[in-house]
Design a protein around this motif. Sequence first.
Motif, PDB file in Angstrom:
ATOM      1  N   LEU A  42       0.830  -1.202   0.000  1.00 49.47           N
ATOM      2  CA  LEU A  42       0.000   0.000   0.000  1.00 49.47           C
ATOM      3  C   LEU A  42       0.869   1.257   0.000  1.00 49.47           C
ATOM      4  O   LEU A  42       0.579   2.223  -0.708  1.00 49.47           O
ATOM      5  CB  LEU A  42      -0.933  -0.002   1.208  1.00 49.47           C
ATOM      6  N   ALA A  45       2.228   1.949  -3.291  1.00 47.09           N
ATOM      7  CA  ALA A  45       1.198   2.469  -4.196  1.00 47.09           C
ATOM      8  C   ALA A  45       0.820   3.906  -3.871  1.00 47.09           C
ATOM      9  O   ALA A  45      -0.074   4.476  -4.513  1.00 47.09           O
ATOM     10  CB  ALA A  45      -0.038   1.578  -4.140  1.00 47.09           C
ATOM     11  N   LYS A 287      -7.342  -0.899  -2.364  1.00 49.19           N
ATOM     12  CA  LYS A 287      -7.107  -0.147  -3.592  1.00 49.19           C
ATOM     13  C   LYS A 287      -8.415   0.068  -4.357  1.00 49.19           C
ATOM     14  O   LYS A 287      -8.680   1.174  -4.872  1.00 49.19           O
ATOM     15  CB  LYS A 287      -6.102  -0.873  -4.479  1.00 49.19           C
ATOM     16  N   ASN A 288      -9.244  -0.952  -4.420  1.00 51.98           N
ATOM     17  CA  ASN A 288     -10.522  -0.822  -5.126  1.00 51.98           C
ATOM     18  C   ASN A 288     -11.437   0.185  -4.433  1.00 51.98           C
ATOM     19  O   ASN A 288     -12.122   0.972  -5.113  1.00 51.98           O
ATOM     20  CB  ASN A 288     -11.215  -2.195  -5.203  1.00 51.98           C
ATOM     21  N   ASP A 291     -10.457   3.690  -5.235  1.00 49.84           N
ATOM     22  CA  ASP A 291     -10.704   4.074  -6.629  1.00 49.84           C
ATOM     23  C   ASP A 291     -12.190   4.313  -6.916  1.00 49.84           C
ATOM     24  O   ASP A 291     -12.534   4.701  -8.040  1.00 49.84           O
ATOM     25  CB  ASP A 291     -10.194   2.996  -7.584  1.00 49.84           C
TER      26      ASP A 291
END
Length: 292
Positions: A42, A45, A287-288, A291
């Motif tokens: 994470l 990212a 992450k999803n 987003d």
Amino acid sequence: MITAGVLDIAVELHGPESGTPVILLHGFPDDVRTYDGVAGPLAEAGFRVVVPYLRGYGPTRYRDPTTPRSGQQAALAADLLALMDALGIGRALLAGYDWGGRAACIVAALWPERVIGLVSAAGYNIQDIPNALRPADPERDLRYWYQWYLHTERGVAGLTANRASFCRLLWKLWSPTYPLTDAEYARTAASFDNPDFVATVVQSYRHRHQAAPGDPTLEAIEARLIAQPPITIPTVVLHGADDGVDPPANSEGCERHFTGPFRRIVVPDAGHFLPREAPQPWVASLKNLADR
């Protein structure tokens, strides 16, 4: 160390301070090491990753000797809110399991404006304390033997004298397929040497079954939880297929508690200590959610 509410909270920080905040919350009996496989990816990212030791664990300490050593659900949620305030985090992605999942679920339910998205292991983790004395089927109650043990003074003495072996037995029972090594366990078991670990754990398991009083300063939060408030923010529920204390059947139908976008994933070949055993679903889910 972050001064937050009634605690000085030990926190590990990863990634850029400008990134989207993600707070990763461990359970019982575990510590921040459970997220080692989640925090790194994470941070790489671009997320701002915050991994705190919960009250009673590791270097985290109560600031005042008169503060009740309470592990009740409202205390865990209050700690999380205080930590967010102390770090200047207005909104964050929250992820947790067991005790940490409980804190995350409560903040998501009662303060949804503070939460971007939620990843919760094993479903809706807010305790239904008014109905806690209603027995489950014997097989399910058997899995909670450690809770009944800690209702006794023998149990308190046993946890005090044998905390490392006691907790390791729970790891073996709850994550039966995980190839735990002595070295890995030792890195986390050191957190159970916290001077308030036993008192905080015992109060947690007694309070949830109406066998111990709560912290009077937290009564307002506990009162709001009696209604089993829905969670309205986007949520992913992860559940280990091999969980030995809360098998996947326990989270079937939990979507009734979630009124926002919702997904439930049963993770194969993983047990109760899910972020340690299968970090990738946590990374992907967070992450999803970011987003959306």
